[in-house]
Design an enzyme around this catalytic site. Sequence first.
Site, PDB file in Angstrom:
ATOM      1  N   LYS A 169      -1.720   4.950   8.653  1.00 46.48           N
ATOM      2  CA  LYS A 169      -0.862   4.982   7.453  1.00 46.48           C
ATOM      3  C   LYS A 169      -1.707   5.247   6.194  1.00 46.48           C
ATOM      4  O   LYS A 169      -1.379   6.110   5.386  1.00 46.48           O
ATOM      5  CB  LYS A 169      -0.125   3.642   7.300  1.00 46.48           C
ATOM      6  CG  LYS A 169       0.665   3.549   6.011  1.00 46.48           C
ATOM      7  CD  LYS A 169       1.106   2.134   5.646  1.00 46.48           C
ATOM      8  CE  LYS A 169       1.570   2.124   4.195  1.00 46.48           C
ATOM      9  NZ  LYS A 169       1.959   0.808   3.715  1.00 46.48           N
ATOM     10  N   THR A 181       0.869  -1.178   0.000  1.00 42.61           N
ATOM     11  CA  THR A 181       0.000   0.000   0.000  1.00 42.61           C
ATOM     12  C   THR A 181       0.904   1.225   0.000  1.00 42.61           C
ATOM     13  O   THR A 181       1.610   1.472   0.989  1.00 42.61           O
ATOM     14  CB  THR A 181      -0.901   0.017   1.246  1.00 42.61           C
ATOM     15  OG1 THR A 181      -1.652  -1.203   1.283  1.00 42.61           O
ATOM     16  CG2 THR A 181      -1.858   1.189   1.204  1.00 42.61           C
ATOM     17  N   LYS A 230      -7.829   1.957  -3.485  1.00 44.32           N
ATOM     18  CA  LYS A 230      -7.545   1.521  -2.109  1.00 44.32           C
ATOM     19  C   LYS A 230      -7.652   2.716  -1.147  1.00 44.32           C
ATOM     20  O   LYS A 230      -8.254   2.629  -0.081  1.00 44.32           O
ATOM     21  CB  LYS A 230      -6.135   0.899  -2.078  1.00 44.32           C
ATOM     22  CG  LYS A 230      -5.531   0.713  -0.721  1.00 44.32           C
ATOM     23  CD  LYS A 230      -5.633  -0.686  -0.211  1.00 44.32           C
ATOM     24  CE  LYS A 230      -5.142  -0.761   1.225  1.00 44.32           C
ATOM     25  NZ  LYS A 230      -5.418  -1.990   1.875  1.00 44.32           N
TER      26      LYS A 230
HETATM   27  P1  NAD Z   1       5.476  -6.441   7.335  1.00 38.91           P
HETATM   28  O1  NAD Z   1       6.273  -5.356   7.992  1.00 38.91           O
HETATM   29  O2  NAD Z   1       5.029  -7.605   8.123  1.00 38.91           O
HETATM   30  O3  NAD Z   1       6.281  -7.002   6.057  1.00 38.91           O
HETATM   31  C1  NAD Z   1       7.082  -6.213   5.215  1.00 38.91           C
HETATM   32  C2  NAD Z   1       8.362  -6.998   4.968  1.00 38.91           C
HETATM   33  O4  NAD Z   1       9.138  -6.325   3.979  1.00 38.91           O
HETATM   34  C3  NAD Z   1       9.252  -7.114   6.219  1.00 38.91           C
HETATM   35  O5  NAD Z   1       9.448  -8.492   6.536  1.00 38.91           O
HETATM   36  C4  NAD Z   1      10.551  -6.422   5.802  1.00 38.91           C
HETATM   37  O6  NAD Z   1      11.709  -7.007   6.352  1.00 38.91           O
HETATM   38  C5  NAD Z   1      10.496  -6.575   4.287  1.00 38.91           C
HETATM   39  N1  NAD Z   1      11.347  -5.651   3.535  1.00 38.91           N
HETATM   40  C6  NAD Z   1      11.534  -4.323   3.677  1.00 38.91           C
HETATM   41  N2  NAD Z   1      12.377  -3.863   2.747  1.00 38.91           N
HETATM   42  C7  NAD Z   1      12.729  -4.917   1.968  1.00 38.91           C
HETATM   43  C8  NAD Z   1      13.562  -5.104   0.824  1.00 38.91           C
HETATM   44  N3  NAD Z   1      14.220  -4.073   0.280  1.00 38.91           N
HETATM   45  N4  NAD Z   1      13.678  -6.337   0.301  1.00 38.91           N
HETATM   46  C9  NAD Z   1      13.040  -7.403   0.846  1.00 38.91           C
HETATM   47  N5  NAD Z   1      12.229  -7.299   1.930  1.00 38.91           N
HETATM   48  C10 NAD Z   1      12.088  -6.085   2.483  1.00 38.91           C
HETATM   49  O7  NAD Z   1       4.226  -5.683   6.657  1.00 38.91           O
HETATM   50  P2  NAD Z   1       2.855  -6.361   6.147  1.00 38.91           P
HETATM   51  O8  NAD Z   1       1.838  -6.307   7.218  1.00 38.91           O
HETATM   52  O9  NAD Z   1       3.186  -7.641   5.474  1.00 38.91           O
HETATM   53  O10 NAD Z   1       2.418  -5.272   5.042  1.00 38.91           O
HETATM   54  C11 NAD Z   1       3.046  -5.194   3.776  1.00 38.91           C
HETATM   55  C12 NAD Z   1       2.273  -4.176   2.924  1.00 38.91           C
HETATM   56  O11 NAD Z   1       0.917  -4.594   2.820  1.00 38.91           O
HETATM   57  C13 NAD Z   1       2.250  -2.767   3.525  1.00 38.91           C
HETATM   58  O12 NAD Z   1       2.377  -1.831   2.480  1.00 38.91           O
HETATM   59  C14 NAD Z   1       0.878  -2.701   4.182  1.00 38.91           C
HETATM   60  O13 NAD Z   1       0.372  -1.373   4.275  1.00 38.91           O
HETATM   61  C15 NAD Z   1       0.051  -3.546   3.220  1.00 38.91           C
HETATM   62  N6  NAD Z   1      -1.158  -4.157   3.820  1.00 38.91           N
HETATM   63  C16 NAD Z   1      -1.086  -4.762   5.048  1.00 38.91           C
HETATM   64  C17 NAD Z   1      -2.246  -5.327   5.586  1.00 38.91           C
HETATM   65  C18 NAD Z   1      -2.210  -6.018   6.933  1.00 38.91           C
HETATM   66  O14 NAD Z   1      -3.285  -6.305   7.485  1.00 38.91           O
HETATM   67  N7  NAD Z   1      -1.032  -6.306   7.496  1.00 38.91           N
HETATM   68  C19 NAD Z   1      -3.445  -5.283   4.870  1.00 38.91           C
HETATM   69  C20 NAD Z   1      -3.468  -4.694   3.602  1.00 38.91           C
HETATM   70  C21 NAD Z   1      -2.310  -4.132   3.085  1.00 38.91           C
END
Ligand code: NAD
Length: 304
Positions: free
Chosen positions: A250, A100, A175
């Site tokens: 966010k 997102t 979104k």
């Molecule tokens: P998270 O923090 O659990 O996962 C993100 C991962 O990305 C981490 O493990 C981090 O180490 C990794 N990362 C960062 N930089 C990196 C790179 N350069 N190369 C490889 N890995 C890297 O976050 P999440 O909850 O999985 O959310 C991910 C995305 O999805 C966000 O943008 C969030 O807004 C969106 N989202 C989350 C939810 C939810 O309920 N968690 C729902 C809809 C959308």
Amino acid sequence: MTTSIAFLGLGHMGGPMAANLVAAGYAVTGFDLMPAAVSSAREAGITVAESAAAAVASADIVITMLPAGRHVISAYTGTAEEPGLLAVARPGTLFIDSSTIAVDDARAAHDLAVAAGHHGMDAPVSGGVVGAEAGTLAFMVGGSDADFATALPVLEALGKRIVHCGGSGLGQAAKVCNNMILGISMIAVSEAFVLGEKLGLSHQSLFDVASNASGQCWALTTNCPVPGPVAASPANRDYTPGFTGALMAKDLGLAEEALASTGVTARMGSLASEMYRRFADGEGATTDFSGIINDIRERSADPT
Ligand code: NAD
């Protein structure tokens, strides 16, 4: 030939999404910076590469599921020490970003991919970790018709509802608009319950009326902010998320960026953003976004 997918970002969302692609028969190579995410991914049967570049080198499709826009752009373009994904991918690779991020960042990411000889699309999701695990996410997609056709079978392995919203950035636009509705409506429902409490109205009575009348909405009937009326809502388990206040803050921040860049005045959206920012600085950092009702209740004065 099996489509080869590189999956970058194996966190709460990306880990189970990558596992679902493996289960659907795709050749998936993942990468994450965090050792904990790498080991859970390995346990889930995902092959993990030593570097992002190694994961991407032989992929047909690259999916990113990263925290924010700056992570996506810097992964695409690289750093002084490391080449970006766009430089190491085979020509004509399809880059799908499911993080997102801001609409403007999504358009910039798409343009960078195309300038490097690749294809780019934004495909953010809703449905949370539960949807990621169950393969029932909703995808909002921005990109060309041809790229959407290529991506569709892959997205169908991850989600149940896939909507092509238009050209690049329009998935993120959908979104951000949807979540602005959600943030505002959760505050509206919460304020109504707190007012009802002060007037002596039971939660169940207000629910029975509003859920069958013009106050009906998802924030009331699915994610009801008070315990009782909806058994599955986070309010019944001490506001364990679900979707945290921090993620709502966010997303409303991204809505504010979009409001500023388009010149739209949306007083409710801006106020909801301010309220969720404050909530996310405290309890909302880790609790469900419906817990904002407690913040509203605490800030309500007793009549003198
Ligand atoms: P998270 O923090 O659990 O996962 C993100 C991962 O990305 C981490 O493990 C981090 O180490 C990794 N990362 C960062 N930089 C990196 C790179 N350069 N190369 C490889 N890995 C890297 O976050 P999440 O909850 O999985 O959310 C991910 C995305 O999805 C966000 O943008 C969030 O807004 C969106 N989202 C989350 C939810 C939810 O309920 N968690 C729902 C809809 C959308």
